[in-house]
Every structure is written in C-alpha cells, then in structure tokens.
Scaffold this motif. Structure first.
Motif, PDB file in Angstrom:
ATOM      1  N   LEU A 215       0.836  -1.206   0.000  1.00 49.63           N
ATOM      2  CA  LEU A 215       0.000   0.000   0.000  1.00 49.63           C
ATOM      3  C   LEU A 215       0.869   1.252   0.000  1.00 49.63           C
ATOM      4  O   LEU A 215       0.623   2.201  -0.756  1.00 49.63           O
ATOM      5  CB  LEU A 215      -0.927  -0.032   1.222  1.00 49.63           C
ATOM      6  CG  LEU A 215      -1.992   1.045   1.258  1.00 49.63           C
ATOM      7  CD1 LEU A 215      -2.911   0.951   0.049  1.00 49.63           C
ATOM      8  CD2 LEU A 215      -2.801   0.960   2.537  1.00 49.63           C
ATOM      9  N   THR A 216       1.909   1.235   0.831  1.00 50.59           N
ATOM     10  CA  THR A 216       2.794   2.402   0.912  1.00 50.59           C
ATOM     11  C   THR A 216       3.567   2.564  -0.388  1.00 50.59           C
ATOM     12  O   THR A 216       3.761   3.696  -0.855  1.00 50.59           O
ATOM     13  CB  THR A 216       3.765   2.248   2.105  1.00 50.59           C
ATOM     14  OG1 THR A 216       2.999   1.914   3.248  1.00 50.59           O
ATOM     15  CG2 THR A 216       4.529   3.505   2.359  1.00 50.59           C
ATOM     16  N   ARG A 218       2.540   1.711  -3.319  1.00 52.67           N
ATOM     17  CA  ARG A 218       1.556   2.234  -4.281  1.00 52.67           C
ATOM     18  C   ARG A 218       1.356   3.736  -4.060  1.00 52.67           C
ATOM     19  O   ARG A 218       1.272   4.506  -5.015  1.00 52.67           O
ATOM     20  CB  ARG A 218       0.248   1.486  -4.058  1.00 52.67           C
ATOM     21  CG  ARG A 218      -0.647   1.416  -5.248  1.00 52.67           C
ATOM     22  CD  ARG A 218      -1.823   0.511  -5.006  1.00 52.67           C
ATOM     23  NE  ARG A 218      -2.894   0.860  -5.901  1.00 52.67           N
ATOM     24  CZ  ARG A 218      -2.878   0.623  -7.203  1.00 52.67           C
ATOM     25  NH1 ARG A 218      -1.863   0.013  -7.756  1.00 52.67           N
ATOM     26  NH2 ARG A 218      -3.871   1.011  -7.962  1.00 52.67           N
ATOM     27  N   SER A 219       1.308   4.102  -2.787  1.00 53.20           N
ATOM     28  CA  SER A 219       1.136   5.519  -2.470  1.00 53.20           C
ATOM     29  C   SER A 219       2.337   6.343  -2.937  1.00 53.20           C
ATOM     30  O   SER A 219       2.215   7.516  -3.259  1.00 53.20           O
ATOM     31  CB  SER A 219       0.932   5.648  -0.953  1.00 53.20           C
ATOM     32  OG  SER A 219       1.406   6.841  -0.473  1.00 53.20           O
TER      33      SER A 219
ATOM     34  N   LEU B  49      -5.953   5.169  -4.083  1.00 50.15           N
ATOM     35  CA  LEU B  49      -5.224   3.911  -3.892  1.00 50.15           C
ATOM     36  C   LEU B  49      -6.111   2.686  -4.093  1.00 50.15           C
ATOM     37  O   LEU B  49      -5.615   1.598  -4.357  1.00 50.15           O
ATOM     38  CB  LEU B  49      -4.595   3.877  -2.490  1.00 50.15           C
ATOM     39  CG  LEU B  49      -3.502   4.918  -2.264  1.00 50.15           C
ATOM     40  CD1 LEU B  49      -3.086   4.978  -0.811  1.00 50.15           C
ATOM     41  CD2 LEU B  49      -2.285   4.593  -3.133  1.00 50.15           C
ATOM     42  N   ARG B  76       0.409  13.617  -3.355  1.00 45.27           N
ATOM     43  CA  ARG B  76      -0.401  12.946  -2.333  1.00 45.27           C
ATOM     44  C   ARG B  76       0.403  11.929  -1.547  1.00 45.27           C
ATOM     45  O   ARG B  76       1.158  11.146  -2.119  1.00 45.27           O
ATOM     46  CB  ARG B  76      -1.590  12.255  -3.018  1.00 45.27           C
ATOM     47  CG  ARG B  76      -2.529  11.559  -2.100  1.00 45.27           C
ATOM     48  CD  ARG B  76      -2.194  10.078  -1.889  1.00 45.27           C
ATOM     49  NE  ARG B  76      -2.370   9.312  -3.096  1.00 45.27           N
ATOM     50  CZ  ARG B  76      -1.382   8.655  -3.693  1.00 45.27           C
ATOM     51  NH1 ARG B  76      -0.147   8.703  -3.203  1.00 45.27           N
ATOM     52  NH2 ARG B  76      -1.606   7.949  -4.780  1.00 45.27           N
TER      53      ARG B  76
END
Lengths: 322, 254
Positions: A215-216, A218-219, B49, B76
């Motif tokens: 997730l990180t 991807r962020s 996301l 972001r």
C-alpha cells in the motif's frame, strides 16, 4: 543518492571477485608435471568454464535470494528453500530421462529452457500463495517445503526407473556441481543469467519502496504487482539458467544476502550488487578449495550446506531472523 | 494552492455506498465514525489507492483513476492504519526508502516537529507503537516534502494519532494546522471528537458506509449528529468559549 562509501565497498568486492577469478585460472600453473600445452588446454577447457560457472551461478542465486526476500516480504526466502531451484531441477531431470540423449546433446538450449520453465512454475505457485496468504510469513516457507518435498518424491520415482548413466546425471541435479557445464550450455546460460542479474540490480530503487509494504509503495507511485512480477520472472530466469549449468545449490541465496544486509544495511541499490559479487566470490572460493583437494571433486552443495547449515542455525539462535 | 477533492456517487463493495462530497481546500478535514463505518475505505478511495466499483474521484479537474500513480504520488501521501515491515530497518532507512531521491538526508523541520532525532538510528522492531507511528507519518510527509513546502500537497492520514502520546499529538496537530494554513489539504480519520473539534476546519461523519453529514466543524459537530453517528449520548461543556464533548451514557447494544 548512493553514499560514496557504498560505491567503494561494491567496487572493492568487484576487485575481490576478479582476484578470485584470476586465482582459479592461475591454479593450473600450480600443478606439477604438466607441459605448457596441457596447461593451456586445461585452462581453456576446464578452468575457464569452471570459473565462469562459479561466478554467474553464485551471482544468480544470491541476487535472486536478495530480491525474492523483498518481493515475498520474507527474510527466509531463498531459491532453494522456497522450491524454485527444485522446480528447475525436476524439469531438468524429466528432460534428461524422457528426451532421447541425442536430442539433449544437440539442442543445447533445451536444458536451460526446461529449467527456466520449472523455475517459472514454482515461482508462480509461490507468488500466488504469498499473495493469498499475505501476512503469514511461515506459510510461504511451508509452501516452498511442500514443493521441494513433491519434487523430491518425483525425483525418487525417476531414480527407480532410470538406468545407471541417468542415475549419475540425476545425482548432479540433486547435489550440484560446478564442473559439469560445457562451453555450449554456458554460451546459452551465462548471458541469460547476466541479463537477469542486471535487470534485478536495476530494480534496486523500486525494491526499496517494497520494504514498506504494497500500500505504501503504491502511495509512493509504484505499481507493486507489476514490479513484483517483473522481478520474479527475472529471478526465475536467473535461477533456472543457474540450475541448468550447476544443478541445485543450497543455502547460498539465503545466507549471503542476510550477511550483506547485516554488514551494509538494507539499501537494495547496495545489497543487490554486493550479494551478486559475494555470491560469485563464495563459489569461486568453493571451486578453489575443491581444486586443492587431490583426487576428489566435491559436490558443491555438500560444501555450501556444510558451511550454510551451521551459519543458519547460528543466525536463528542469535534471533537475526525476525 | 491545493485542489478540491470531489467524490461523485462512490460505491465500494459492502463498505461504501453512494458517497458524494466535495472537500474544499485548504484545511484539515476530520472523518469521524464508529468502527466499520467505512472511514479507512473512504480515505483509500479519495487518495486514489483503491478504485471504487462505481463513481469517480476528482482532484480539481483531474480524474484520479485515469492518472498514473507516479504523477499522483508527487502531491499525495498516505499513512495507513496498520504497518507491516518484515525487515529490521532503522527509522532513517524507513524514511529514506520512500523519499523520491532515496537520499539519507532528512529535513530538519520534519525531525524537529515529529521529534524523531532519537529514532533515526533505532531499528523499527525495537520501537514502541507511538514511536513507529511518528516514523510512519514522517515517512509519508517526506514523500511529498517539496509539495508541502509549496502548499499544494494532499496529506491523507488514517488514524495518525493512534498510540501517539498527548504531547506529540498536540505538537503534530498544531503543525498540521500550520501546514493547512499555507494551502495543503489534510484529510484524516480519528476517534477523538475533541481533537476534531479543536483542529478540524471541516468534519465528515460516516456510518455504515454512508455519509451522514459534511460541513464546517462548528455546524456538523453537534449533539444530535453525534448521537446519530455513534449511538451514544454526549454532553457539551463550554470553557473559554471552546466546546468540549463528553460521552454521558451508553445507549444501545450494550
């Protein structure tokens, strides 16, 4: 930006690798009672393939181990432990037993291709399982053990039906050897391994993002699924080609990246090239040691396992794998 | 100046249903709601996301899910509610590996405001929950540091205050307020109504995947809305003209 100290360390490891490579070639001149002509013959036909095999196989296994540990988010991932190498070995054994001998010796690319297919299949299974069992670190290792057990069982059946020559060849895939590769198979496999290693090393910065979780990453602008697939295919290619020329070699891909990270930190822009170089150095030293022993050619896995087993136990006792 | 964020009829399996809202900039927006209300899902969708099954998300005029991740990540950042790092990275490595240049240099202002000087060389496996949370917040802010300095960052934080002690909570919220004042858009979820009441410019109340109310904090945070959101009765006390909400008794389900 990479710290200058890290660049110097990687450069120094490159020099050590070159020294070991040269020492292995020069070891021909230590042998007494041989003519210059024989020495040149041994150098070109035995020592040079041996040195190239040791370098590229060590680099392939260690750089793949280091990358797999990040992609599968498991510090215990190793091409041998999670079943990639055994998948490759099994396919090689099947080709060896089922294909006519003339076809194997004529189609030099058949063995690397079969090993790559086996490695890719095992990698795909492990990747799917790791995606499904996210957060369950031990499950990936257990899945690898299951694949290894299954391939060992099939190899056992193959032993049962194999003739004497095939049995000797099968032993090579199980125990590993740096002395089996000839010029033709190296011509196919070495460029594949080097290209895969360079691709994996080039992904160092991307793999750093993956330390922080999908997730990180991807962020931070990375597509983790795509990047993981690219790295896994490169690992399967490198390991498959390495198994094609040297059989299955244990522990190297687990322990070398582990100790490189202990000494140099976690930056994959350093860890990946340093692991590749250390892996090459380790197998060159194994080859040199094997050369020093008279009247015996040691199976390489026996040496790496003799060294790696106690080191792994020590690392586990010290709590270095969390 | 940061852009507005618009969610148009967003649905995400069982978690979000038909959410339409425009979060104007700049400022701090606080998401409040009980467990399972859909706060984290909403934050993931508006951060670009997780793609919703239905509906669109716009940052200004930009359709978020047709833009490349690398472009979105310049403005972001996101802090997740849970962190899972399997390796024994140090605090500095954690930060370094997420900054665009992957340089080990960390801005002094970030180190001071989040009080992480002592954590930079400490392995994350030996950090407390609150220390790890401060590192994770620093890591996210470092990713968009140039955008923060130019006042056009979108900072999305999923329960950033969990595990953080009261002193660091206060310093962090004051700093986020200052960042919002220069144009950054800050959207965060939390469970502390008084933090939202003190620091948020706007509040979004969520329940069972739906939006109950959205608007300026003074208008939205009232006793009837809190009752609808939490099934819990609150009392409002005034001190120095500042409101304080205190739960008075449990009402349903217990």
């Amino acid at each position: 930006m990479l710290a200058p100290a890290s660049k110097w360390t990687v450069g120094a490891l490159g020099v050590v690798l070159l020294l070991c490579f040269s020492a292995l070639l020069a070891s021909v001149w230590w042998q007494a009672d041989t003519t210059a002509e024989t020495r040149w013959y041994i150098l070109l036909n035995l020592q040079l393939p041996l040195a190239v095999t040791a370098t590229v196989v060590g680099a392939a296994l260690c750089v793949s181990g280091a990358a797999l540990q990040v992609v599968l988010r498991n510090p215990l991932a190793d091409p041998g432990i999670i079943g990639i190498a055994s998948g490759a070995s099994l396919m090689a054994a099947l080709v060896l037993i089922l294909m006519p001998e003339w076809m194997v010796s004529t189609l030099h690319y058949s063995m690397p291709l079969a090993c790559f297919a086996g490695a890719l299949m095992s990698t795909a299974i492990i990747y799917r399982l790791s995606a499904r069992l996210r957060g369950l670190n031990t499950a990936v290792i257990l899945a690898g053990i299951a694949i290894t057990t299954l391939t060992s069982a099939v190899m056992g059946w193959l032993y049962l039906f194999a003739d004497a020559q095939s049995m000797r060849n099968l032993t090579f895939w199980v125990m590993g050897s740096l002395h089996q590769a000839d010029g033709w198979i190296l011509l196919w496999s070495a460029p594949l391994i080097l290209a895969s290693c360079f691709l994996i090393i080039a992904k160092g910065k991307t793999l750093n993002y993956l330390y922080n979780g999908e997730l990180t990453a991807r962020s931070a602008g990375i597509d983790p699924a795509h990047e993981s697939k690219v790295v896994l295919i490169a690992c399967a290619l490198a390991v498959g080609a390495a198994v094609a020329i040297a059989g299955s070699i244990a522990f190297l891909g687990l322990l070398v990246p582990h100790y490189v990270r202990l000494l140099m930190g976690f930056d994959n822009r350093v860890v990946l090239p340093a692991s590749a170089l250390c892996g090459g150095v380790m197998l060159l030293l194994v080859a040199l040691f094997s050369d020093l022993l008279p009247y015996a050619t040691l199976p390489v896995s026996m040496l790496t396992a003799s060294l790696g087993g106690p080191l792994l136990l020590y690392a586990l006792l010290k709590g270095q794998f969390k | 100046m940061s852009q507005s964020i618009k969610l148009d009829n967003v649905c995400l399996d069982q978690r979000l249903s038909n959410i339409s809202v425009t979060i104007m900039q700049p400022g701090i927006t606080c998401l409040l709601g009980s467990n399972g209300a859909g706060k984290s899902s909403l934050l993931l969708v508006l951060a670009g996301l997780v793609e919703p099954e239905q509906g669109q998300v716009y940052w200004g005029q930009t359709d978020v899910f047709t833009s490349p991740l690398a472009v979105l990540s310049v403005h972001r950042c996101f802090v997740a509610q849970q962190h899972s790092i399997q390796f024994e990275l140090t605090g500095r490595e954690c930060l370094q590996f997420l900054s665009p240049s992957q340089s080990p240099d960390i801005p002094g202002e970030l180190i001071r405001k989040l009080d992480i000087a002592d954590l930079l060389d400490k392995p994350i496996t030996r950090m407390s929950g609150g220390e790890l949370q401060r590192i994770m917040i620093s890591r996210a802010l470092l990713q968009v540091w140039p955008a923060i300095k130019s006042g056009n960052a979108i900072i999305v934080l999923d329960e950033p205050l969990q595990g953080v002690d009261i002193r660091h909570q206060t310093v962090l919220m004051h700093w986020l307020s200052a960042l919002a004042k220069v144009g950054n858009q800050i959207i965060m979820s939390c469970h502390d109504i008084n933090i939202a009441n003190t620091f948020a410019d706007t509040v979004l109340l969520a329940k069972a995947g739906q939006m109950l109310a959205y608007g300026p904090t003074r208008d939205v945070l009232n006793l009837s809305n809190l009752w609808l959101t939490f099934d819990c009765q609150f009392e409002c006390l005034f001190k120095d003209e500042q409101r304080h909400f205190i739960p008075v008794r449990q009402v349903t389900g217990f």
